[in-house]
Scaffold this motif. Sequence first.
Motif, PDB file in Angstrom:
ATOM      1  N   GLY A  50      16.985  42.156  17.123  1.00 20.21           N
ATOM      2  CA  GLY A  50      16.809  43.065  16.006  1.00 20.21           C
ATOM      3  C   GLY A  50      16.582  42.365  14.683  1.00 20.21           C
ATOM      4  N   ASP A  51      16.042  43.128  13.724  1.00 20.06           N
ATOM      5  CA  ASP A  51      15.841  42.574  12.394  1.00 20.06           C
ATOM      6  C   ASP A  51      17.176  42.536  11.651  1.00 20.06           C
ATOM      7  OD1 ASP A  51      16.299  45.175  11.382  1.00 20.06           O
ATOM      8  OD2 ASP A  51      14.204  45.503  10.858  1.00 20.06           O
ATOM      9  N   ASN A  56      23.294  47.568  10.662  1.00 23.36           N
ATOM     10  CA  ASN A  56      24.240  47.192   9.611  1.00 23.36           C
ATOM     11  C   ASN A  56      24.697  48.362   8.753  1.00 23.36           C
ATOM     12  OD1 ASN A  56      22.293  47.659   7.621  1.00 23.36           O
ATOM     13  ND2 ASN A  56      21.976  45.504   7.151  1.00 23.36           N
ATOM     14  N   GLY A  57      24.070  49.535   8.897  1.00 24.13           N
ATOM     15  CA  GLY A  57      24.476  50.712   8.156  1.00 24.13           C
ATOM     16  C   GLY A  57      23.990  50.774   6.715  1.00 24.13           C
ATOM     17  N   SER A  62      14.980  47.812  12.795  1.00 24.91           N
ATOM     18  CA  SER A  62      14.113  47.889  13.967  1.00 24.91           C
ATOM     19  C   SER A  62      14.601  46.918  15.033  1.00 24.91           C
ATOM     20  CB  SER A  62      12.677  47.537  13.588  1.00 24.91           C
ATOM     21  OG  SER A  62      12.166  48.454  12.658  1.00 24.91           O
ATOM     22  N   SER A  63      14.266  47.227  16.289  1.00 23.36           N
ATOM     23  CA  SER A  63      14.659  46.345  17.383  1.00 23.36           C
ATOM     24  C   SER A  63      13.618  46.353  18.493  1.00 23.36           C
ATOM     25  CB  SER A  63      16.015  46.763  17.958  1.00 23.36           C
ATOM     26  OG  SER A  63      15.944  48.049  18.525  1.00 23.36           O
ATOM     27  N   ALA A 135      23.469  58.440  13.891  1.00 19.97           N
ATOM     28  CA  ALA A 135      24.292  58.980  12.812  1.00 19.97           C
ATOM     29  C   ALA A 135      24.663  57.922  11.778  1.00 19.97           C
ATOM     30  CB  ALA A 135      25.550  59.619  13.397  1.00 19.97           C
ATOM     31  N   TRP A 136      24.715  56.676  12.168  1.00 18.14           N
ATOM     32  CA  TRP A 136      25.130  55.616  11.239  1.00 18.14           C
ATOM     33  C   TRP A 136      24.006  55.139  10.325  1.00 18.14           C
ATOM     34  CZ3 TRP A 136      24.832  55.078  16.524  1.00 18.14           C
ATOM     35  CH2 TRP A 136      23.801  54.271  17.009  1.00 18.14           C
ATOM     36  N   ASN A 137      22.762  55.501  10.629  1.00 17.10           N
ATOM     37  CA  ASN A 137      21.652  55.111   9.758  1.00 17.10           C
ATOM     38  C   ASN A 137      21.705  55.909   8.456  1.00 17.10           C
ATOM     39  OD1 ASN A 137      20.436  53.194  11.369  1.00 17.10           O
ATOM     40  ND2 ASN A 137      18.904  54.576  12.206  1.00 17.10           N
ATOM     41  N   PRO A 138      21.491  55.246   7.325  1.00 21.38           N
ATOM     42  CA  PRO A 138      21.379  56.019   6.083  1.00 21.38           C
ATOM     43  C   PRO A 138      20.083  56.817   6.093  1.00 21.38           C
ATOM     44  CG  PRO A 138      20.920  53.708   5.673  1.00 21.38           C
ATOM     45  CD  PRO A 138      21.351  53.820   7.118  1.00 21.38           C
TER      46      PRO A 138
END
Length: 142
Positions: A50-51, A56-57, A62-63, A135-138
């Motif tokens: 992953g980048d 990291n939240g 991207s991965s 859900a953890w992505n801003p």
Amino acid sequence: MIDHVYISVTNIDKSLTFYSSALKPLGWKVFGNYDSASGPEGVPDLYGIGDDMYGNGKAVGSSVWLRQRKVGETGLYLGIVCDTNELVDAAYAAAIKAGGTDEGKPADRTYFAHGYYAANVADFDGNRIEFVHKAWNPKRHV
């Protein structure tokens, strides 16, 4: 935004070395594996790269996930970021209406992670799209 891509390879170790080396100058790194024994039948073992934002939240990352290619397998698996569960539902419905084939109705996929909601569709050539809300992505600012 593209969330993740599955790349089917013939040699996991060789390909993991190749992709991690090629993407290292861009800040990408190997971050872990997904053992298919913890998920439903048909989900393969996956090897993730992953980048620097992935997981990291702080921002959407991207991965690339490597998977062992099966005999005769071709095609692409592409994960598309959705900002809400409702957008996953809407994209899935639109893809089915456009002639796509259901490969997994919208649902929580807690075998990947808590807060992972996704739906899967195949196109006419067997390429697969996963619409995913983590859900953890801003939220993205569009």
